[in-house]
Scaffold this motif. Sequence first.
Motif, PDB file in Angstrom:
ATOM      1  N   UNK A  10      -5.888   0.439 -52.272  1.00 58.78           N
ATOM      2  CA  UNK A  10      -5.813  -0.573 -53.195  1.00 58.78           C
ATOM      3  C   UNK A  10      -4.626  -1.425 -53.117  1.00 58.78           C
ATOM      4  N   UNK A  11      -3.335  -0.762 -53.026  1.00 57.54           N
ATOM      5  CA  UNK A  11      -2.344  -1.775 -53.004  1.00 57.54           C
ATOM      6  C   UNK A  11      -2.371  -2.495 -51.654  1.00 57.54           C
ATOM      7  N   UNK A  12      -2.687  -1.847 -50.558  1.00 51.95           N
ATOM      8  CA  UNK A  12      -2.788  -2.573 -49.335  1.00 51.95           C
ATOM      9  C   UNK A  12      -3.634  -3.721 -49.211  1.00 51.95           C
ATOM     10  N   UNK A  13      -4.756  -3.703 -49.924  1.00 49.10           N
ATOM     11  CA  UNK A  13      -5.675  -5.046 -50.176  1.00 49.10           C
ATOM     12  C   UNK A  13      -5.040  -6.062 -50.942  1.00 49.10           C
ATOM     13  N   UNK A  14      -4.421  -5.506 -52.242  1.00 51.74           N
ATOM     14  CA  UNK A  14      -3.970  -6.387 -52.942  1.00 51.74           C
ATOM     15  C   UNK A  14      -2.789  -7.136 -52.314  1.00 51.74           C
ATOM     16  N   UNK A  15      -1.674  -6.663 -51.803  1.00 54.36           N
ATOM     17  CA  UNK A  15      -0.593  -7.176 -51.073  1.00 54.36           C
ATOM     18  C   UNK A  15      -1.041  -8.019 -50.033  1.00 54.36           C
ATOM     19  N   UNK A  16      -1.966  -7.375 -49.127  1.00 54.95           N
ATOM     20  CA  UNK A  16      -2.746  -8.262 -48.212  1.00 54.95           C
ATOM     21  C   UNK A  16      -3.225  -9.467 -48.604  1.00 54.95           C
ATOM     22  N   UNK A  17      -3.809  -9.612 -49.503  1.00 53.77           N
ATOM     23  CA  UNK A  17      -4.498 -10.620 -50.193  1.00 53.77           C
ATOM     24  C   UNK A  17      -3.637 -11.629 -50.663  1.00 53.77           C
ATOM     25  N   UNK A  18      -2.457 -11.181 -51.252  1.00 53.01           N
ATOM     26  CA  UNK A  18      -1.426 -11.983 -51.664  1.00 53.01           C
ATOM     27  C   UNK A  18      -0.613 -12.560 -50.568  1.00 53.01           C
ATOM     28  N   UNK A  19      -0.345 -11.751 -49.788  1.00 52.86           N
ATOM     29  CA  UNK A  19       0.241 -12.296 -48.479  1.00 52.86           C
ATOM     30  C   UNK A  19      -0.319 -13.500 -47.655  1.00 52.86           C
ATOM     31  N   UNK A  20      -1.625 -13.183 -47.500  1.00 52.34           N
ATOM     32  CA  UNK A  20      -2.660 -14.291 -46.896  1.00 52.34           C
ATOM     33  C   UNK A  20      -2.640 -15.446 -47.673  1.00 52.34           C
ATOM     34  N   UNK A  21      -2.671 -15.300 -49.052  1.00 49.58           N
ATOM     35  CA  UNK A  21      -2.591 -16.622 -49.864  1.00 49.58           C
ATOM     36  C   UNK A  21      -1.008 -17.484 -49.818  1.00 49.58           C
ATOM     37  N   UNK A  22      -0.083 -16.518 -49.843  1.00 48.45           N
ATOM     38  CA  UNK A  22       1.350 -16.993 -49.771  1.00 48.45           C
ATOM     39  C   UNK A  22       1.386 -17.792 -48.453  1.00 48.45           C
ATOM     40  N   UNK A  23       1.172 -17.286 -47.375  1.00 51.09           N
ATOM     41  CA  UNK A  23       0.989 -18.005 -45.900  1.00 51.09           C
ATOM     42  C   UNK A  23       0.581 -19.311 -45.868  1.00 51.09           C
ATOM     43  N   UNK A  24      -0.924 -19.265 -46.552  1.00 54.32           N
ATOM     44  CA  UNK A  24      -1.520 -20.393 -46.548  1.00 54.32           C
ATOM     45  C   UNK A  24      -0.854 -21.629 -47.332  1.00 54.32           C
TER      46      UNK A  24
END
Length: 306
Positions: free
Chosen positions: A48-62
């Motif tokens: 769960x933390x992996x998916x959450x941080x992954x989503x946040x990181x992707x949004x951050x990069x965009x």
Amino acid sequence: MNIMGIPMDSSMRGPAEQFLTWRAFGAPPVVIALAAQGTFHGFKDTTTPLYAIGAGTLLNAILDVILIFPFGFGVGGAAVATVISEYLIAIILLWELNGKVELISPKIDWSKVSLYFKSGGLLIGRTIATLGTLTLATSLAARQGPIPMAGHQICVQIWLAVSLLTDALALSGQALLATNYSQVNYQQARKVIYSVLKIGLATGFPLAVFLFIGFEALSGLFTTDAEVLQIAWSGSLLIYLNAVAFVLDGLYYGVSDYEYVAVSVVVVGLISSAFLLVVAPLFSVGRVWNGLFLFMTLRVVAGFWR
């Protein structure tokens, strides 16, 4: 007043003020997300933390690309992008955590609350000592001008990347060790300790080799300035000890030995800070990273000493 040691007339001051002002709004979600991640790790749920941080990181990069360049917000845009992504991570984690535990419990065991505050206070002391040493090093680098500061920041980013990579080992070891230790299965707990330490040592060496071979490609993601790259190179080879230091921390957390971790890191931080204050101002930014190398080395020594 100086910010991170940046003089009033420095070209770095304006962007630094802008970045810190916007980043301050990200403090609440960061605290919430860290607490939620700790809870998921206690459940041995690392997905769960992996998916959450992954989503946040992707949004951050965009958002970085959009806000920094087309919108022209520059450094402030990078800060806003990070803050928005941090709120997304916190919301996802709280949403998922709500299905596992009762977030607002009517029953409070105050004896456990006091134990929580004691352990939390010790870990806060450890964190302050670590960040205080790193902040002092950054301040000393900033006083030497934009070029040394730029090289220092590249090293800091690589340092953080290595820290987060090895922190995964620490968290895994912490969860496995805590389970066996709480069940009084000391033989299995020792096996976990030895296995995690061997993995940490085996990870540190390849990371050092990877940094040595791939430094030019990695640093090229940040800048093409030859002078900045030369300064960054002077500090990059001192980073590999993180792999062992963070793994050792995770093992101590697994047996709830927060006091030793906190006291040892505070002592090590004071020694390293004294070195930085005395030696670094007399030499180049490379001496700043010698001070940080001393900090990481003493952390490893203190970890093995126990």
